[in-house]
Each structure stands twice: as C-alpha cells, then as structure tokens.
Design a protein around this motif. Sequence first.
Motif, short mmCIF file in Angstrom:
data_model
loop_
_atom_site.label_atom_id
_atom_site.label_comp_id
_atom_site.label_asym_id
_atom_site.label_seq_id
_atom_site.Cartn_x
_atom_site.Cartn_y
_atom_site.Cartn_z
N GLU A 99 -30.47 78.73 46.27
CA GLU A 99 -30.40 77.27 46.35
C GLU A 99 -31.64 76.86 45.25
N ALA A 100 -32.79 77.49 45.23
CA ALA A 100 -33.78 77.06 44.32
C ALA A 100 -33.38 77.50 42.87
N LEU A 103 -30.80 74.97 41.90
CA LEU A 103 -31.46 73.67 41.33
C LEU A 103 -32.10 73.79 40.06
N THR A 106 -29.43 74.13 37.15
CA THR A 106 -28.65 72.71 37.12
C THR A 106 -29.51 71.88 36.27
N GLY A 107 -30.74 72.10 36.52
CA GLY A 107 -31.91 71.32 35.70
C GLY A 107 -31.47 71.50 34.14
N GLU A 145 -23.59 80.13 42.96
CA GLU A 145 -22.96 79.24 44.18
C GLU A 145 -22.06 80.49 44.96
#
Length: 160
Positions: A99-100, A103, A106-107, A145
């Motif tokens: 998940e990190a 993130l 995505t950034g 994912e």
Amino acid sequence: MRYLVSYLNDHLAGSVGAIELIDHLIKTHEGEPLAKFLSELRADIIADQDVLKKIVQRFNAEQSAIRKAGAWLTEKIARAKLGMAGQKKGELGLIEAFEALILGVTGKQLLWRALNASIGSSPLLRGVDLTKLEESAIEQIERLEERRIEIAREVLLRAK
C-alpha cells in the motif's frame, strides 16, 4: 522556480524511500517469485528516478541531500513499523508495504501529470514524454495492486 525544484526534490526523495523499501522486501523474499516481481518494479522506479534527476539538472538545480536523507530515515522508521506487522509471506506488514508503494507510485503519476499540464511544453522538458511516464506509472500501480490483492487474500482469509 524555487517551488518547482522543491516539488521535484520531494518526489526524488520519495523514490529513494521506495527503492530502500523494495530492496528490503527483495532480501526478505529472496528466492521467491515475489522477489522477481519486486526486482522488475525496482528497475522501473530507478528508470523514472533517472528521468527525474535529469529534469532537476535541466533546471540548473541541485538534488536535495537533506530530503534524500530524510526519505531514507523515514523508510527505516516505516520498515520498523511494518516489521512489527510482519513482512514475510502471509503477514499483514507485506500488505501495508505494498500500500505504501502504491501511494508513492500514485504520487509519481500525479507528478508527471502536473508537469505535463503546467510546463509540459517547456524547452527544458524537450524529449521527456510525460504522457508515457504517466501511463507507465499507472501500469506500475496496476501491477502492484494486483499483487497486493493476492497477498491480502492469503493473509486476511487465513486470519478468519
């Protein structure tokens, strides 16, 4: 220009943290298919990091050693937290690590999009295909994912 360089350096520092986390996960899962997956992801992130370094150079700016050191330290703290939840196959910390990474990637996707929308036509970005970089980030997110969901099924179903 100062804000742009700061923004770029924040993302560069984030990539340092991501690579550190991936390196740790590769060692933890050495000899497993997950290590190969992570090695391929690492290569993609390093390639994007190299593009970002070149962009920083084109703006005659310095890479922020302080931000990179901060990202390195933050990753070590996060790794300790994830370690408490466990990062081996079948443990919750591995889900959190993925998940990190999602993130962070995505950034990066949003960075490429913001640069394209704001200064994409700048001569300083000539030869940098921001659209392709954004598409690559989206593909990385999808791969992460997919793997995260596989891990979640294994971990969370076992916890029932």
